[in-house]
Each structure stands twice: as structure tokens, then as C-alpha cells.
Design a protein around this motif. Sequence first.
Motif, mmCIF file in Angstrom:
data_model
loop_
_atom_site.group_PDB
_atom_site.id
_atom_site.type_symbol
_atom_site.label_atom_id
_atom_site.label_comp_id
_atom_site.label_asym_id
_atom_site.label_seq_id
_atom_site.Cartn_x
_atom_site.Cartn_y
_atom_site.Cartn_z
ATOM 1 N N VAL A 188 77.815 -12.185 11.725
ATOM 2 C CA VAL A 188 77.276 -11.179 12.650
ATOM 3 C C VAL A 188 78.004 -9.850 12.480
ATOM 4 O O VAL A 188 77.375 -8.791 12.316
ATOM 5 C CB VAL A 188 77.375 -11.675 14.108
ATOM 6 N N ALA A 189 79.340 -9.884 12.507
ATOM 7 C CA ALA A 189 80.117 -8.649 12.359
ATOM 8 C C ALA A 189 79.927 -8.050 10.974
ATOM 9 O O ALA A 189 79.794 -6.826 10.825
ATOM 10 C CB ALA A 189 81.596 -8.928 12.622
ATOM 11 N N GLY A 190 79.915 -8.913 9.955
ATOM 12 C CA GLY A 190 79.725 -8.422 8.598
ATOM 13 C C GLY A 190 78.353 -7.810 8.392
ATOM 14 O O GLY A 190 78.212 -6.815 7.667
ATOM 15 N N GLY A 191 77.326 -8.386 9.019
ATOM 16 C CA GLY A 191 75.990 -7.826 8.916
ATOM 17 C C GLY A 191 75.905 -6.434 9.529
ATOM 18 O O GLY A 191 75.291 -5.521 8.959
ATOM 19 N N ILE A 192 76.533 -6.266 10.697
ATOM 20 C CA ILE A 192 76.553 -4.952 11.347
ATOM 21 C C ILE A 192 77.298 -3.944 10.481
ATOM 22 O O ILE A 192 76.849 -2.810 10.283
ATOM 23 C CB ILE A 192 77.204 -5.058 12.737
ATOM 24 N N PHE A 193 78.448 -4.364 9.946
ATOM 25 C CA PHE A 193 79.249 -3.469 9.109
ATOM 26 C C PHE A 193 78.460 -3.039 7.871
ATOM 27 O O PHE A 193 78.402 -1.854 7.533
ATOM 28 C CB PHE A 193 80.547 -4.173 8.693
ATOM 29 N N ALA A 194 77.831 -3.994 7.196
ATOM 30 C CA ALA A 194 77.086 -3.688 5.974
ATOM 31 C C ALA A 194 75.887 -2.781 6.258
ATOM 32 O O ALA A 194 75.592 -1.853 5.494
ATOM 33 C CB ALA A 194 76.630 -4.978 5.310
#
Length: 206
Positions: A188-194
Motif C-alpha cells: 500500500v505504501a509502496g504503491g502510493i510512493f510509486a
Amino acid sequence: MAQRDELSIFVRDALAAGKSRAEITAALTHAGWRSAEVQDALNGWDEMPFSPPIPRPVATVSARDFFTYALTFCVLILGAFNLVVVLQALVDVVFATGDGGSDRSIRWGVAVLIVTGPMYLWLTLRERRKLARDPALYRSAIRKWMIYIGLLLAALTMLGDSIATIYALLTGDLTAQFVLKALVVLVVAGGIFAYYLRDLREEAPS
């Protein structure tokens, strides 16, 4: 008049008078201006030889931008948090460690997602249509600040998640259930960051 405005006007007049950037820098530095201030003032004017000097586009700040982007990111954070809660509660159910509290968490999280999901999608699509019609809106300082704050929060979340996983490994508490929960946070956090990192890279030059 603010000092920065006076400095910008001086630079404009000096460039219009045919002074070189090196001469302007030397004069302002001798007068006590810091090099960073001088460079910022010079960067406000294009280097093309033209009279009068051509101003470069500057970042804009508006109450409308603050409301729109602050609301968008608050909805995003609320939705992302509850998505993590729902997915982690489902992991507990799969491993038969959930209880009545897990059911309540799932119901509440789903209720939040039903509201925040469509709202975030609508706000984002609405803003992207405006950006497509007027690329100058990419220069919004509020937009960039909110995006970088979102990137910071996502990065800190991934960092904390990685630390917790390594700590669990070192203490012997690393289980399949823990790994799945940590993976949920990372995805979830990585998706937002990307997503927002790509948004910054693809935006119109400012």
C-alpha cells in the motif's frame, strides 16, 4: 515593498541596462546580499538577450489549491490506513486468529473505503482534467508540497515496516502471518510512493 521584490526589480533594471549576470552578482554580493538570494533573483529572469528582460514562470499559491490538495491527501491517507486495517484483519481471519474485533475492523474499514475510494477517484480525475486544460497549474506550490509530504509519509511507513520486519526476524517472531501483514503495509505504501513519484516525473516542466 518586500526586500525580495526590491531585489527582483533591481535585477530586472540591471539586465535591461545591459549589465551582465556576473556584474550584477558582484555588485549585489558587495552590497551584502547572500549568493543564494542573488541566484534566486537572477533565476527569475530568462537568459535570452531581450529587452525588457523576460520573467520566468513562478510557483503559485492559492487557497483553492490548499483546499483541493489537502482534502485529496487527507482522503488518501484515511483510505490507505483503513485499507491496511481491512487487509490485515483478513490475514488474521485466514490464520484463524481473528475475533469479534476483527469483524468490526473489517466492517468499519469497508465503510470508510466505500466513501473515500470514490471520493479520492473523483477529486483526482477532476484535478487531472484541470491540469490537462491548463498546464500552468502544475506550478502550484501547494500541489508540490502536498505531493512531497505524501512521498515522505509513504517512505517513512515503508522504512518503519522494514525495521519491524527485521526486528521480528532477529527476535524469532517472524511468522507467515507477520510477513503477510508487513507485505500489506509495504504494498500500500509502496504503491502510493510509486504513483506520486511518477506523477512528479511526468508533470510539465515548471
